[in-house]
Design a protein around this motif. Sequence first.
Motif, mmCIF file in Angstrom:
data_model
loop_
_atom_site.group_PDB
_atom_site.id
_atom_site.type_symbol
_atom_site.label_atom_id
_atom_site.label_comp_id
_atom_site.label_asym_id
_atom_site.label_seq_id
_atom_site.Cartn_x
_atom_site.Cartn_y
_atom_site.Cartn_z
ATOM 1 N N ALA A 252 46.620 45.163 34.841
ATOM 2 C CA ALA A 252 45.369 44.936 34.081
ATOM 3 C C ALA A 252 44.866 43.590 34.149
ATOM 4 N N HIS A 253 43.536 43.375 34.472
ATOM 5 C CA HIS A 253 42.928 42.147 34.553
ATOM 6 C C HIS A 253 42.571 41.580 32.898
ATOM 7 N N TYR A 254 42.932 40.203 32.649
ATOM 8 C CA TYR A 254 42.650 39.825 31.225
ATOM 9 C C TYR A 254 41.555 38.955 30.963
ATOM 10 N N ASN A 270 36.417 46.063 25.420
ATOM 11 C CA ASN A 270 36.659 47.228 26.570
ATOM 12 C C ASN A 270 37.004 46.944 28.013
ATOM 13 N N ASP A 271 36.437 45.531 28.182
ATOM 14 C CA ASP A 271 36.677 45.091 29.628
ATOM 15 C C ASP A 271 37.132 43.598 29.429
ATOM 16 N N ASN A 272 38.298 43.364 29.413
ATOM 17 C CA ASN A 272 39.158 44.279 29.633
ATOM 18 C C ASN A 272 40.730 44.005 28.813
ATOM 19 N N ALA A 273 40.028 43.708 27.310
ATOM 20 C CA ALA A 273 41.124 43.538 26.254
ATOM 21 C C ALA A 273 41.763 44.807 26.195
ATOM 22 N N ALA A 302 40.861 36.031 36.849
ATOM 23 C CA ALA A 302 39.723 35.911 37.710
ATOM 24 C C ALA A 302 39.361 37.207 38.544
ATOM 25 N N GLU A 303 39.425 38.277 37.945
ATOM 26 C CA GLU A 303 39.106 39.634 38.354
ATOM 27 C C GLU A 303 37.604 39.749 38.398
ATOM 28 N N GLU A 304 36.928 39.206 37.211
ATOM 29 C CA GLU A 304 35.537 39.068 37.394
ATOM 30 C C GLU A 304 34.698 38.444 38.165
ATOM 31 N N LEU A 305 35.583 37.427 38.884
ATOM 32 C CA LEU A 305 35.000 36.239 39.800
ATOM 33 C C LEU A 305 35.023 37.195 41.284
ATOM 34 N N PHE A 330 44.816 49.493 34.625
ATOM 35 C CA PHE A 330 44.147 49.900 33.557
ATOM 36 C C PHE A 330 42.952 48.742 33.351
ATOM 37 N N ASP A 331 41.606 49.527 33.737
ATOM 38 C CA ASP A 331 40.525 48.447 33.228
ATOM 39 C C ASP A 331 39.440 49.375 32.819
ATOM 40 N N LEU A 332 39.016 49.045 31.509
ATOM 41 C CA LEU A 332 38.281 49.812 30.526
ATOM 42 C C LEU A 332 39.374 51.079 29.869
HETATM 43 ZN ZN LIG Z 1 36.966 45.042 34.162
#
Ligand SMILES: [Zn+2]
Length: 430
Positions: A252-254, A270-273, A302-305, A330-332
Amino acid sequence: MSSHPFKIIFAIFSFLILSESISAQSLDYAREAVNILASDSLKGRGYVDNGDKLAADFIRSEFEKFGLQVFNGSFYQEFETSVNTFPDRQSVIVNGKELEAGKDYLLDPGSPSLKGSFDVMTVTADEILDNAKFVNKLRVSSGQLIAVLPFDKSNFSKEQNEQLNGVINFLKYHPQNPSKGTIILTNDKLTWAGSVRQHPKPTIIIHSDSLNGSLKSLKLDIKSSFIKKYQTQNVIGYVQGKNTDSTIVFIAHYDHLGKLGPQASFNGANDNASGTAMLLSLAKHYSENKPNYNTVFIAFGAEELGLIGSKYFTENPLFPLSEIKFLMNFDLAGTGDEGIQVVNGSVYRKQFDELVQINEELDLLPNIKIRGAACNSDHCMFDQQDVPGFYIYTLGGIQAYHDVYDRPETLPLTEFEDYFKLIVEFIDQL
Ligand SMILES: [Zn+2]
């Protein structure tokens, strides 16, 4: 007398006991984890005020508390990225009114700094589509800001929409745009992102509802800070299984989008706690209940990057990727009112059918929808290495996404307990 019926009754009974204890604990724990990860004090888990490091440190301390084991002596796998950030206070003033960052406007994540008062030249979609007219307008735009007025995409053909997108991208990103910068006026929801680049000119996306009167001039003080080498990290731990030949991987990305100045925090509940809470809940569960296989837990940065943490991991794996029996991303994970969507469901059809069967037997989620491959989160980097796995996201519920409204107090976690039970049962049966 056969002992068979008794065994079945015992099995059902122990499942009931197990699921009772799983449910109460997992939801309470997940709620607590989401509240911490998506709190203001973690700064939106981005690159302003060390948000990423604060979040990674919380995950590391949880892994440590559960007694997870480490690869190479550390829970951290460090890597570098470039990133454009907005640590300072931003100011956008129209007709004497200061707009509110995050709610009234966003800056394109790759915007550079710009300060001053500027006249605004407006263009409509029809003017953009009239090439000669647009070029003439563009020629005289130097020193001014160009504002693209709102338009309804459905009024234009596919080719016209492509042309509009092409011109808007030129205005936003091309160094030969003669204007000082671009304004996109929109009637749509504001949705932010991250950027590893800084563009030559700024772009301000303004929601049309926030304007009082016409847009003739603008007073700006936009400040951004480009960091060429920012050190961030993945957080990785594992639990040894009964069988050590194969590995199950949960990811999961944090990270999230961080802050747009001190005024706007993108807390990413939700994204992505939520997905990180699922990862932590599974780490907690399997540290208390020895798994069948070695089980690795990876919280990616750094998923969002642009999937940078997972790309780094798959290029520098801490164990052979060929040992992975199955991976789950797991993302969302924070809703589920309308069930879940399983990316790669049609790629790994046998496992998908098992997931659906378990869901029906245990009467958990309202719906499990199948989807093909999609490169839309960290699992994609593993797909490219032929690692089998699913990316699952929950459906329905709140609409907050990549905005300042994705906050813990409005995250329902509607189906979290049943979702968690489904994953545990699915993995235990693999
Ligand atoms: Zn996400």
